[in-house]
Design a protein around this motif. Structure first.
Motif, short mmCIF file in Angstrom:
data_model
loop_
_atom_site.label_atom_id
_atom_site.label_comp_id
_atom_site.label_asym_id
_atom_site.label_seq_id
_atom_site.Cartn_x
_atom_site.Cartn_y
_atom_site.Cartn_z
N THR A 18 -11.99 1.85 -1.47
CA THR A 18 -12.64 2.20 -2.73
C THR A 18 -12.95 0.97 -3.58
OG1 THR A 18 -10.49 2.51 -3.82
CG2 THR A 18 -11.47 4.45 -2.79
N GLN A 61 -4.83 -0.16 0.68
CA GLN A 61 -4.99 -0.64 -0.69
C GLN A 61 -3.74 -0.38 -1.51
OE1 GLN A 61 -9.82 0.36 -0.98
NE2 GLN A 61 -8.43 1.10 -2.56
N VAL A 62 -3.42 -1.30 -2.41
CA VAL A 62 -2.32 -1.11 -3.35
C VAL A 62 -2.72 -0.06 -4.37
CG1 VAL A 62 -1.12 -2.24 -5.27
CG2 VAL A 62 -1.26 -3.37 -3.06
N LYS A 63 -1.79 0.81 -4.73
CA LYS A 63 -2.07 1.89 -5.67
C LYS A 63 -1.51 1.62 -7.06
CE LYS A 63 -2.74 3.98 -1.59
NZ LYS A 63 -2.63 3.26 -0.30
N ASP A 64 -1.24 0.37 -7.38
CA ASP A 64 -0.67 0.00 -8.67
C ASP A 64 -1.67 0.25 -9.79
OD1 ASP A 64 0.68 -1.04 -10.78
OD2 ASP A 64 0.68 -3.10 -10.07
N GLU A 65 -1.35 1.20 -10.67
CA GLU A 65 -2.28 1.58 -11.73
C GLU A 65 -2.32 0.57 -12.87
OE1 GLU A 65 -1.21 5.50 -12.87
OE2 GLU A 65 -1.76 6.40 -10.95
N SER A 94 8.56 1.47 -1.73
CA SER A 94 7.96 1.10 -0.44
C SER A 94 8.89 1.46 0.72
CB SER A 94 7.65 -0.40 -0.41
OG SER A 94 6.68 -0.74 -1.37
N PRO A 115 0.80 -1.22 0.00
CA PRO A 115 0.00 0.00 0.00
C PRO A 115 0.84 1.28 0.00
CG PRO A 115 -0.94 -1.59 1.51
CD PRO A 115 0.40 -2.13 1.11
N THR A 160 1.55 0.10 6.54
CA THR A 160 1.02 -0.70 5.43
C THR A 160 -0.33 -1.33 5.69
OG1 THR A 160 2.05 -2.76 6.21
CG2 THR A 160 3.39 -1.33 4.80
N GLU A 168 -6.24 4.15 3.79
CA GLU A 168 -7.20 5.14 3.31
C GLU A 168 -8.61 4.54 3.33
OE1 GLU A 168 -5.77 5.87 -0.62
OE2 GLU A 168 -6.34 3.89 -1.34
N GLY A 190 -0.17 4.12 4.00
CA GLY A 190 -0.90 3.65 2.82
C GLY A 190 -2.35 3.35 3.14
N ASN A 248 4.94 0.46 -5.15
CA ASN A 248 4.78 -0.59 -6.14
C ASN A 248 6.05 -1.40 -6.38
OD1 ASN A 248 2.13 0.22 -6.50
ND2 ASN A 248 2.64 1.62 -8.17
#
Length: 418
Positions: free
Chosen positions: A42, A56-60, A27, A19, A342, A39, A37, A22
């Motif tokens: 969503t 949550q992981v923010k990997d786009e 990290s 989180p 995390t 929040e 990380g 990536n």
């Protein structure tokens, strides 16, 4: 053949997705910069849930139409980074003999999609025939993540899936270490992955009262390990993967060496499914086993990455275990819980925390515990409040799992000649 007693195990590659980043570099940097990380969730509508926050992981680059589950995707991403970092991703000879030891939460790696199916259909209508079926079924097998990683990177030295809840990642690393020590493997990809931020999982943790419900409006404050007002853990997701390798083999191929694995301890508690004994005796047993195998004086441990979930009983029990093991030296050994940054990655937790411990050895800098504002008297340890520069040679990482599994692993800083 190198005799078992002479076989040393080193870490030659690392990869992670968390989180707060990536990859390993991102990290680690964000951890030292005290970033959180955690929040508001969503991934789904949290209406009706007492807890509405997670890491949550923010990997786009993640897409829901991928042919494997979210948790498996994280495992693949971390594995790719580790194999590239270890300079073996294009070495067919090494890959052909490399084993996979993966900690995961079994069928839960596919529950993110099953949740949607449960909502869309009447339970009585759910069958393998109408569940988007073989692909959906394949995603949710207990061994799916480990087997997918092995097949994707053509790793044919063996495939092992370890499911001991929150201790899974650490146990996977420890078992991989033992397999190399025993001469069963030479190079292993080991770690853990998980993605339990699903409606089904969050519902269960809310019903158990295990996750905090008091910081929905201040997510970054939600995970508060060892703090007097902690009120439950915060879910996280992601993966951490390490290449473990027999030392002579690593030196012969001139591999980059991050650290040496020198000890692993494993113990089981029959106390409770959710909690550990108040006196911490079983985690203490795991730490003692790891220390004995490492063959070092307890005073040589320079840093402990605590399991530190931010649950009331867990944190006090772990504190008791550390005190039980280190006695009068307890207040000389810096300790922190990176879960405050995390969240709790469950089966991936021990793996990313092992990497953070190795990075602490590499950079000689110890990460802090966020939100540690008022330490619980039952958790009186040498807590790290801010990133701490320190000369250390050994780091310990602890994990405790639902159901009573306890694991501890010890790493030694790589020597200059390595």
């Amino acid at each position: 053949m190198i005799a078992k007693e002479d076989r040393k195990v080193v870490v030659t590659g690392m990869g992670m997705i968390t989180p707060i980043g990536n990859n390993v570099e991102q990290s680690w940097r964000n951890l030292l910069e005290e970033q959180s990380g955690i929040e508001r969730i969503t991934l789904f509508d949290t209406k009706g849930f007492s807890c509405k926050i997670a890491g949550q992981v923010k990997d786009e680059t993640y897409h829901t139409d991928l042919p494997y589950s979210r948790g498996t995707y994280f495992g693949l991403a971390a594995s790719k980074e580790a194999l590239e970092d270890g300079n073996v991703i294009n070495d067919a000879d090494i890959l052909d003999e490399m084993a996979v030891f993966l900690g995961n939460s079994g069928a839960r790696t596919g529950l993110d999609e099953f949740s949607g199916e449960f909502k869309a259909r009447n339970l009585k209508e759910l069958t393998l025939r109408n569940l988007n079926s073989d692909r959906q079924f394949d995603k949710s097998r207990y061994s799916a993540a480990a087997e997918t990683i092995a097949k994707e990177f053509k790793l044919y030295g063996g495939c092992y899936s370890i499911t001991t809840a929150c201790a899974s990642g650490t146990q996977a690393i420890g078992m991989a270490y033992e397999s190399i020590k025993a001469g069963e493997n030479t190079v292993v990809l080991a770690g853990g992955c998980d993605a339990m931020i699903t409606e089904i999982d969050l519902m269960g943790f809310c019903m158990l009262g295990a996750v905090t419900s008091e910081y929905n409006e201040k997510p970054s404050k939600g995970s508060r390990p060892f703090n007097k007002d902690r009120s439950g853990f915060v879910l996280g997701e992601g993966a951490g993967m390490l290449i473990l390798e027999e030392k002579k083999h690593a030196l012969d191929r001139k591999a980059k060496i991050y650290a040496e694995v020198v000890g692993f301890g494993n113990a089981i508690s029959g106390y409770s499914i959710l909690d550990t004994p108040p006196n911490g005796e079983n985690l203490a047993q795991a730490m003692e086993i790891a220390l004995a195998e490492a063959g070092i004086n307890k005073k040589q441990i320079g840093y402990i990455n605590a399991h530190g979930t931010s649950t009331r009983d867990n944190d006090s029990s772990e504190s008791a275990a550390v005190t039980r093991v280190f006695g009068e030296d307890t207040m000389n050994i810096p300790i922190s819980s990176t879960k405050a940054s995390t969240g709790h990655l469950i089966s991936g937790a021990g793996a990313i925390e092992a990497i953070f411990s190795i990075m602490a050895l590499k950079d000689q800098c110890l990460p802090p515990t966020l939100n540690l504002e008022d330490i619980d008297g039952k958790c009186s340890l040498l807590h790290i409040h801010k990133p701490l520069k320190s000369t250390i040679d050994y780091a310990m990482s602890n994990s405790l799992g639902f159901g009573g599994s306890n694991a501890s692993v010890i790493f030694r800083r790589a020597e200059n000649e390595l």
